[in-house]
Design an enzyme around this catalytic site. Structure first.
Site, PDB file in Angstrom:
ATOM      1  N   GLY A 187       0.483  12.546  -7.177  1.00  0.00           N
ATOM      2  CA  GLY A 187      -0.766  13.519  -7.566  1.00  0.00           C
ATOM      3  C   GLY A 187      -0.508  14.835  -7.000  1.00  0.00           C
ATOM      4  O   GLY A 187      -0.601  16.082  -7.344  1.00  0.00           O
ATOM      5  N   TYR A 231       7.238  -5.962  -1.221  1.00  0.00           N
ATOM      6  CA  TYR A 231       8.336  -4.848  -1.317  1.00  0.00           C
ATOM      7  C   TYR A 231       8.746  -4.876  -2.746  1.00  0.00           C
ATOM      8  O   TYR A 231       8.647  -3.755  -3.396  1.00  0.00           O
ATOM      9  CB  TYR A 231       9.504  -5.065  -0.517  1.00  0.00           C
ATOM     10  CG  TYR A 231      10.529  -4.199  -0.372  1.00  0.00           C
ATOM     11  CD1 TYR A 231      10.050  -2.903   0.250  1.00  0.00           C
ATOM     12  CD2 TYR A 231      11.746  -4.369  -1.063  1.00  0.00           C
ATOM     13  CE1 TYR A 231      11.231  -1.910   0.401  1.00  0.00           C
ATOM     14  CE2 TYR A 231      12.799  -3.219  -1.003  1.00  0.00           C
ATOM     15  CZ  TYR A 231      12.391  -1.905  -0.208  1.00  0.00           C
ATOM     16  OH  TYR A 231      13.461  -0.949  -0.207  1.00  0.00           O
ATOM     17  N   LYS A 268       0.959  -1.212  -0.229  1.00  0.00           N
ATOM     18  CA  LYS A 268      -0.026   0.078  -0.185  1.00  0.00           C
ATOM     19  C   LYS A 268       0.824   1.276  -0.174  1.00  0.00           C
ATOM     20  O   LYS A 268       0.471   2.143  -0.580  1.00  0.00           O
ATOM     21  CB  LYS A 268      -0.948   0.070   1.386  1.00  0.00           C
ATOM     22  CG  LYS A 268      -2.288  -0.099   0.817  1.00  0.00           C
ATOM     23  CD  LYS A 268      -2.951   0.002   2.244  1.00  0.00           C
ATOM     24  CE  LYS A 268      -4.528  -0.392   2.300  1.00  0.00           C
ATOM     25  NZ  LYS A 268      -4.924  -0.189   3.468  1.00  0.00           N
TER      26      LYS A 268
HETATM   27  P1  NAD Z   1      13.587   3.226   7.198  1.00  0.00           P
HETATM   28  O1  NAD Z   1      12.577   2.267   7.513  1.00  0.00           O
HETATM   29  O2  NAD Z   1      14.610   3.847   8.177  1.00  0.00           O
HETATM   30  O3  NAD Z   1      12.585   4.697   6.728  1.00  0.00           O
HETATM   31  C1  NAD Z   1      11.446   4.609   6.080  1.00  0.00           C
HETATM   32  C2  NAD Z   1      10.662   5.789   6.885  1.00  0.00           C
HETATM   33  O4  NAD Z   1       9.243   5.702   6.328  1.00  0.00           O
HETATM   34  C3  NAD Z   1      10.556   5.356   8.241  1.00  0.00           C
HETATM   35  O5  NAD Z   1      10.681   6.782   8.826  1.00  0.00           O
HETATM   36  C4  NAD Z   1       8.946   5.165   8.167  1.00  0.00           C
HETATM   37  O6  NAD Z   1       8.517   5.630   9.747  1.00  0.00           O
HETATM   38  C5  NAD Z   1       8.418   6.045   7.151  1.00  0.00           C
HETATM   39  N1  NAD Z   1       7.067   5.472   6.697  1.00  0.00           N
HETATM   40  C6  NAD Z   1       7.119   4.214   6.446  1.00  0.00           C
HETATM   41  N2  NAD Z   1       5.469   4.074   5.984  1.00  0.00           N
HETATM   42  C7  NAD Z   1       5.043   5.478   5.867  1.00  0.00           C
HETATM   43  C8  NAD Z   1       3.819   6.001   5.487  1.00  0.00           C
HETATM   44  N3  NAD Z   1       2.889   5.117   5.246  1.00  0.00           N
HETATM   45  N4  NAD Z   1       3.798   7.169   5.711  1.00  0.00           N
HETATM   46  C9  NAD Z   1       4.756   8.243   6.068  1.00  0.00           C
HETATM   47  N5  NAD Z   1       5.821   7.597   6.559  1.00  0.00           N
HETATM   48  C10 NAD Z   1       6.008   6.020   6.559  1.00  0.00           C
HETATM   49  O7  NAD Z   1      14.451   3.093   5.976  1.00  0.00           O
HETATM   50  P2  NAD Z   1      15.554   3.455   5.054  1.00  0.00           P
HETATM   51  O8  NAD Z   1      16.620   2.517   5.016  1.00  0.00           O
HETATM   52  O9  NAD Z   1      15.733   5.094   5.401  1.00  0.00           O
HETATM   53  O10 NAD Z   1      14.833   3.685   3.721  1.00  0.00           O
HETATM   54  C11 NAD Z   1      14.252   4.675   3.037  1.00  0.00           C
HETATM   55  C12 NAD Z   1      13.729   4.648   1.604  1.00  0.00           C
HETATM   56  O11 NAD Z   1      14.821   4.131   0.924  1.00  0.00           O
HETATM   57  C13 NAD Z   1      12.667   3.519   1.589  1.00  0.00           C
HETATM   58  O12 NAD Z   1      11.668   3.616   0.385  1.00  0.00           O
HETATM   59  C14 NAD Z   1      13.392   2.211   0.796  1.00  0.00           C
HETATM   60  O13 NAD Z   1      12.707   1.380   0.219  1.00  0.00           O
HETATM   61  C15 NAD Z   1      14.645   2.789   0.193  1.00  0.00           C
HETATM   62  N6  NAD Z   1      15.716   1.906   0.082  1.00  0.00           N
HETATM   63  C16 NAD Z   1      16.842   1.750   1.186  1.00  0.00           C
HETATM   64  C17 NAD Z   1      17.840   1.197   0.996  1.00  0.00           C
HETATM   65  C18 NAD Z   1      18.541   1.031   2.310  1.00  0.00           C
HETATM   66  O14 NAD Z   1      19.687   0.236   2.185  1.00  0.00           O
HETATM   67  N7  NAD Z   1      18.653   1.422   3.313  1.00  0.00           N
HETATM   68  C19 NAD Z   1      18.094   0.289   0.013  1.00  0.00           C
HETATM   69  C20 NAD Z   1      16.960   0.279  -1.240  1.00  0.00           C
HETATM   70  C21 NAD Z   1      16.120   1.210  -0.849  1.00  0.00           C
END
Ligand code: NAD
Ligand code: UDP
Length: 325
Positions: A104, A147, A93
């Site tokens: 949007g 994911y 989601k």
């Molecule tokens: P993280 O889990 O630390 O951060 C994700 C943040 O999104 C969290 O603060 C969480 O509370 C917030 N969040 C989740 N669902 C939400 C929602 N519905 N509404 C508002 N906030 C929401 O992860 P991260 O490692 O900082 O990753 C950040 C982004 O980078 C993600 O999209 C992840 O898929 C992408 N990413 C990270 C890595 C990595 O190695 N860290 C690798 C590939 C992609």
């Protein structure tokens, strides 16, 4: 009339998001951090709360958001396998509904939007290293699919908004990134190994440890994301961002043990389902277009991360007791 560019960072209280907010403030931007604290924490951004150009808004991006900004970084999504598999429906989601809402918003504001996509869109790749042209080998019905497929669908949405609405999009495919403020209990390999080593507990290597990953230090990643965001309109990506140096998981375990001087033994445990055998970015596109490549080597980056967790474990005794690892 506002002089500072206003930047929205969704997921701004997470690991990458908090570093991005911090860097954007240093660069003189006005930052709006939107987060529902699903995996992020206030602790990650508490040091920014006194800055008059930083604003925190608790909101779930699967619901519409009405704000006025000049650029959007869409990072909101749980990122570690343990977290995103905890509520897989919500994971898809946030990728799909969340992206539609943020796209949007960008459409109404006519502003650039960057998507934090992932190397997971390549699944368990049979092309190595992975260039952006590789279409991936993803299981659509496995435990990682919420994911992987969620992020793939988000990429589709970004490119359809580009084709249909001429939106300025930037799709970054982020490879494994590590550094201070990684969640201590999210099961990712770097944080797991460091905490295990610091506590002299067994270092849990899944499988025989011959699977490979490349590890990018967070500061390098943030630099890449900001450079990408500020490219001309026709630079849409997808753009691999990550460290091109590959290591086996066993090498990582040994390096962490070496740097920490830990007495931990290495314990081999079963490999999780659909765990990719190898993953390493081809970053030619980022080198050519952004003039970017990682600068921080694994030993240096691990040392900084170890210092962070050492301090974290010392000052969070209660939390340490609750850590599952
Ligand atoms: P993280 O889990 O630390 O951060 C994700 C943040 O999104 C969290 O603060 C969480 O509370 C917030 N969040 C989740 N669902 C939400 C929602 N519905 N509404 C508002 N906030 C929401 O992860 P991260 O490692 O900082 O990753 C950040 C982004 O980078 C993600 O999209 C992840 O898929 C992408 N990413 C990270 C890595 C990595 O190695 N860290 C690798 C590939 C992609
Ligand atoms: N891994 C491991 N021990 C751990 C945690 C992870 O051996 O305690 C392995 C995992 O099986 C995978 C690699 O380390 O092969 C990277 O896992 P992570 O969850 O950090 O990220 P992924 O790249 O799988 O998304």
């Amino acid at each position: 009339m506002h002089l500072r560019k206003r930047i929205l960072v969704t997921g701004g209280a997470g690991f990458l998001g908090s570093h991005l907010c911090e860097r954007l403030l240093q660069l003189g931007y006005d930052v709006l951090c939107v987060d529902n604290f699903y995996t992020g924490t206030k602790r990650n951004i508490v040091h920014l709360l006194g800055d008059p150009f930083f604003e925190l808004y608790r909101h779930d991006i699967t619901f519409p958001l009405f704000v006025e900004v000049d650029q959007i970084y869409n990072l909101a999504c749980p990122a570690s396998p343990v977290h995103y598999q905890n509520d897989p429906v919500q994971t898809t989601k946030v990728c799909v509904h969340g992206s539609i809402n943020m796209l949007g918003l960008a459409k109404r504001l006519k502003c650039a939007i960057l998507q934090a996509s992932t190397s997971e869109v390549y699944g368990d790749p049979d092309v190595h290293p992975q260039p952006e042209t590789y279409r991936g080998n993803v299981n659509p019905i496995g435990p990682r699919s919420c994911y992987d497929e969620g992020k793939r669908c988000a990429e589709t949405l970004f490119f359809d908004y580009r084709r249909q609405h001429n939106l300025e999009i930037k799709v970054a495919r982020i490879f494994n990134t590590y550094g201070p403020r990684m969640h201590p209990n999210d099961g990712r390999v770097v944080s797991n190994f460091i905490i295990q080593a610091l506590r002299n507990k067994p270092i849990t290597v899944y499988g025989d440890g011959s699977q490979t990953r490349s590890f990018c230090y967070v500061d390098d990643m943030i630099e890449g994301l900001i450079r990408f965001m500020n490219t001309p309109d026709d630079v849409t990506g997808p753009m691999n961002l990550g460290n091109p140096d590959g290591f086996t998981i066993l090498e990582l375990a040994e390096l962490v043990r070496d740097i920490t001087g830990s007495a931990s033994e290495i314990r081999f445990e079963p490999l999780p389902a659909d765990d990719p055998v190898r993953r390493r970015p081809d970053i030619s596109r980022a080198r050519n277009i952004l003039g970017w490549e990682p600068k921080v080597g694994l030993r240096e980056g691990l040392s900084k991360t170890i210092d962070y967790f050492d301090d974290f474990l010392r000052t969070n005794g209660m939390l340490q007791a609750r850590l599952a690892i």
